[in-house]
Motif scaffolding. Sequence first.
Motif, PDB file in Angstrom:
ATOM      1  N   GLU A  24       0.827  -1.212   0.000  1.00  0.00           N
ATOM      2  CA  GLU A  24       0.000   0.000   0.000  1.00  0.00           C
ATOM      3  C   GLU A  24       0.859   1.259   0.000  1.00  0.00           C
ATOM      4  O   GLU A  24       0.581   2.213  -0.724  1.00  0.00           O
ATOM      5  N   GLU A  25       1.910   1.266   0.807  1.00  0.00           N
ATOM      6  CA  GLU A  25       2.741   2.469   0.843  1.00  0.00           C
ATOM      7  C   GLU A  25       3.620   2.597  -0.400  1.00  0.00           C
ATOM      8  O   GLU A  25       3.917   3.715  -0.826  1.00  0.00           O
ATOM      9  N   VAL A  26       4.023   1.479  -0.996  1.00  0.00           N
ATOM     10  CA  VAL A  26       4.773   1.538  -2.256  1.00  0.00           C
ATOM     11  C   VAL A  26       3.917   2.224  -3.318  1.00  0.00           C
ATOM     12  O   VAL A  26       4.377   3.135  -4.022  1.00  0.00           O
ATOM     13  N   LEU A  27       2.655   1.813  -3.422  1.00  0.00           N
ATOM     14  CA  LEU A  27       1.738   2.401  -4.398  1.00  0.00           C
ATOM     15  C   LEU A  27       1.448   3.872  -4.078  1.00  0.00           C
ATOM     16  O   LEU A  27       1.438   4.715  -4.987  1.00  0.00           O
ATOM     17  N   ALA A  28       1.214   4.173  -2.814  1.00  0.00           N
ATOM     18  CA  ALA A  28       0.900   5.558  -2.426  1.00  0.00           C
ATOM     19  C   ALA A  28       2.080   6.488  -2.679  1.00  0.00           C
ATOM     20  O   ALA A  28       1.907   7.583  -3.230  1.00  0.00           O
ATOM     21  N   PHE A  29       3.285   6.083  -2.288  1.00  0.00           N
ATOM     22  CA  PHE A  29       4.459   6.934  -2.491  1.00  0.00           C
ATOM     23  C   PHE A  29       4.696   7.146  -3.987  1.00  0.00           C
ATOM     24  O   PHE A  29       4.876   8.273  -4.444  1.00  0.00           O
ATOM     25  N   ALA A  30       4.693   6.050  -4.744  1.00  0.00           N
ATOM     26  CA  ALA A  30       4.944   6.156  -6.181  1.00  0.00           C
ATOM     27  C   ALA A  30       3.866   6.987  -6.871  1.00  0.00           C
ATOM     28  O   ALA A  30       4.177   7.813  -7.741  1.00  0.00           O
ATOM     29  N   GLY A  31       2.620   6.800  -6.479  1.00  0.00           N
ATOM     30  CA  GLY A  31       1.535   7.570  -7.089  1.00  0.00           C
ATOM     31  C   GLY A  31       1.702   9.059  -6.880  1.00  0.00           C
ATOM     32  O   GLY A  31       1.364   9.861  -7.746  1.00  0.00           O
ATOM     33  N   ARG A  32       2.257   9.409  -5.755  1.00  0.00           N
ATOM     34  CA  ARG A  32       2.420  10.830  -5.438  1.00  0.00           C
ATOM     35  C   ARG A  32       3.740  11.420  -5.938  1.00  0.00           C
ATOM     36  O   ARG A  32       3.787  12.560  -6.380  1.00  0.00           O
ATOM     37  N   TYR A  33       4.845  10.646  -5.839  1.00  0.00           N
ATOM     38  CA  TYR A  33       6.173  11.225  -6.073  1.00  0.00           C
ATOM     39  C   TYR A  33       6.991  10.597  -7.200  1.00  0.00           C
ATOM     40  O   TYR A  33       7.950  11.208  -7.659  1.00  0.00           O
ATOM     41  N   ASP A  34       6.685   9.377  -7.607  1.00  0.00           N
ATOM     42  CA  ASP A  34       7.503   8.703  -8.627  1.00  0.00           C
ATOM     43  C   ASP A  34       6.618   7.774  -9.456  1.00  0.00           C
ATOM     44  O   ASP A  34       6.766   6.559  -9.417  1.00  0.00           O
ATOM     45  N   PRO A  35       5.677   8.357 -10.224  1.00  0.00           N
ATOM     46  CA  PRO A  35       4.645   7.555 -10.878  1.00  0.00           C
ATOM     47  C   PRO A  35       5.112   6.820 -12.151  1.00  0.00           C
ATOM     48  O   PRO A  35       4.586   7.019 -13.233  1.00  0.00           O
ATOM     49  N   GLN A  36       6.090   5.970 -11.973  1.00  0.00           N
ATOM     50  CA  GLN A  36       6.546   5.140 -13.085  1.00  0.00           C
ATOM     51  C   GLN A  36       5.815   3.796 -13.020  1.00  0.00           C
ATOM     52  O   GLN A  36       5.523   3.288 -11.935  1.00  0.00           O
ATOM     53  N   PRO A  37       5.529   3.192 -14.181  1.00  0.00           N
ATOM     54  CA  PRO A  37       4.705   1.985 -14.219  1.00  0.00           C
ATOM     55  C   PRO A  37       5.210   0.842 -13.337  1.00  0.00           C
ATOM     56  O   PRO A  37       4.412   0.135 -12.718  1.00  0.00           O
ATOM     57  N   PHE A  38       6.517   0.636 -13.242  1.00  0.00           N
ATOM     58  CA  PHE A  38       7.034  -0.492 -12.455  1.00  0.00           C
ATOM     59  C   PHE A  38       6.912  -0.277 -10.950  1.00  0.00           C
ATOM     60  O   PHE A  38       7.145  -1.191 -10.164  1.00  0.00           O
ATOM     61  N   HIS A  39       6.495   0.941 -10.541  1.00  0.00           N
ATOM     62  CA  HIS A  39       6.198   1.207  -9.129  1.00  0.00           C
ATOM     63  C   HIS A  39       4.691   1.180  -8.849  1.00  0.00           C
ATOM     64  O   HIS A  39       4.288   1.204  -7.693  1.00  0.00           O
ATOM     65  N   LEU A  40       3.891   1.139  -9.925  1.00  0.00           N
ATOM     66  CA  LEU A  40       2.439   1.293  -9.769  1.00  0.00           C
ATOM     67  C   LEU A  40       1.592   0.154 -10.301  1.00  0.00           C
ATOM     68  O   LEU A  40       0.435   0.008  -9.895  1.00  0.00           O
ATOM     69  N   ASP A  41       2.133  -0.634 -11.215  1.00  0.00           N
ATOM     70  CA  ASP A  41       1.309  -1.609 -11.931  1.00  0.00           C
ATOM     71  C   ASP A  41       2.013  -2.974 -11.953  1.00  0.00           C
ATOM     72  O   ASP A  41       3.159  -3.072 -12.399  1.00  0.00           O
ATOM     73  N   ASP A  42       1.311  -3.999 -11.498  1.00  0.00           N
ATOM     74  CA  ASP A  42       1.905  -5.340 -11.428  1.00  0.00           C
ATOM     75  C   ASP A  42       2.338  -5.865 -12.794  1.00  0.00           C
ATOM     76  O   ASP A  42       3.414  -6.462 -12.915  1.00  0.00           O
ATOM     77  N   GLU A  43       1.517  -5.654 -13.810  1.00  0.00           N
ATOM     78  CA  GLU A  43       1.853  -6.143 -15.153  1.00  0.00           C
ATOM     79  C   GLU A  43       3.091  -5.445 -15.702  1.00  0.00           C
ATOM     80  O   GLU A  43       4.002  -6.084 -16.221  1.00  0.00           O
ATOM     81  N   ALA A  44       3.122  -4.128 -15.583  1.00  0.00           N
ATOM     82  CA  ALA A  44       4.279  -3.368 -16.063  1.00  0.00           C
ATOM     83  C   ALA A  44       5.527  -3.740 -15.265  1.00  0.00           C
ATOM     84  O   ALA A  44       6.624  -3.868 -15.826  1.00  0.00           O
ATOM     85  N   ALA A  45       5.367  -3.945 -13.973  1.00  0.00           N
ATOM     86  CA  ALA A  45       6.500  -4.312 -13.127  1.00  0.00           C
ATOM     87  C   ALA A  45       7.039  -5.689 -13.508  1.00  0.00           C
ATOM     88  O   ALA A  45       8.251  -5.903 -13.544  1.00  0.00           O
ATOM     89  N   ALA A  46       6.140  -6.632 -13.811  1.00  0.00           N
ATOM     90  CA  ALA A  46       6.557  -7.979 -14.195  1.00  0.00           C
ATOM     91  C   ALA A  46       7.375  -7.963 -15.484  1.00  0.00           C
ATOM     92  O   ALA A  46       8.293  -8.772 -15.655  1.00  0.00           O
ATOM     93  N   ALA A  47       7.053  -7.030 -16.378  1.00  0.00           N
ATOM     94  CA  ALA A  47       7.773  -6.920 -17.652  1.00  0.00           C
ATOM     95  C   ALA A  47       9.053  -6.088 -17.532  1.00  0.00           C
ATOM     96  O   ALA A  47       9.832  -6.016 -18.472  1.00  0.00           O
ATOM     97  N   SER A  48       9.278  -5.491 -16.380  1.00  0.00           N
ATOM     98  CA  SER A  48      10.456  -4.627 -16.190  1.00  0.00           C
ATOM     99  C   SER A  48      11.641  -5.435 -15.667  1.00  0.00           C
ATOM    100  O   SER A  48      11.520  -6.619 -15.353  1.00  0.00           O
ATOM    101  N   LEU A  49      12.757  -4.784 -15.521  1.00  0.00           N
ATOM    102  CA  LEU A  49      13.938  -5.451 -14.968  1.00  0.00           C
ATOM    103  C   LEU A  49      13.750  -5.865 -13.514  1.00  0.00           C
ATOM    104  O   LEU A  49      14.466  -6.715 -13.007  1.00  0.00           O
TER     105      LEU A  49
END
Length: 150
Positions: A24-49
């Motif tokens: 929850e805090e990973v999503l909240a922090f990223a949504g507010r300060y670092d909204p990159q897909p690999f911090h916000l979305d499971d599918e995008a994160a799975a395809a990332s490094l």
Amino acid sequence: MTLYFDDLEIGKIERFGRYEVTREEVLAFAGRYDPQPFHLDDEAAAASLFGRLAASGWHTAAITMRLITDHWQAIGLDKASLGGIGMDELRWLRPVYPGDVLSVETELLEKMPSRSKPDRGVIRGRWTTLNQHGEAVMSQISIGMMQRRP
């Protein structure tokens, strides 16, 4: 008790803190300060490094600062701190994932009394953030100013 610049020992290593990172805090922090897909979305994160949802490095840095200030308050170092001057060599060494438990290790590298203001000095220390396996996830060199013993 207050710890001053004069009380600090070069080479001293301390390890402290315990902080469990939540999804929850990973999503909240990223949504507010670092909204990159690999911090916000499971599918995008799975395809990332990262391979799965990972905390922002800035989130890891913020958690580290919290653990540091909590420790300073516990040992009385916060009372003599005059604030930070900067950070050098900030490195994110491995991903931090929800469920990881972070702690910090500090080592005082150097202390320099001020030539122009004898009531203070500058300290340099290495801060290393570790996960529950003892693996370094982040490191940095902190530069701060401290009061000298009156």
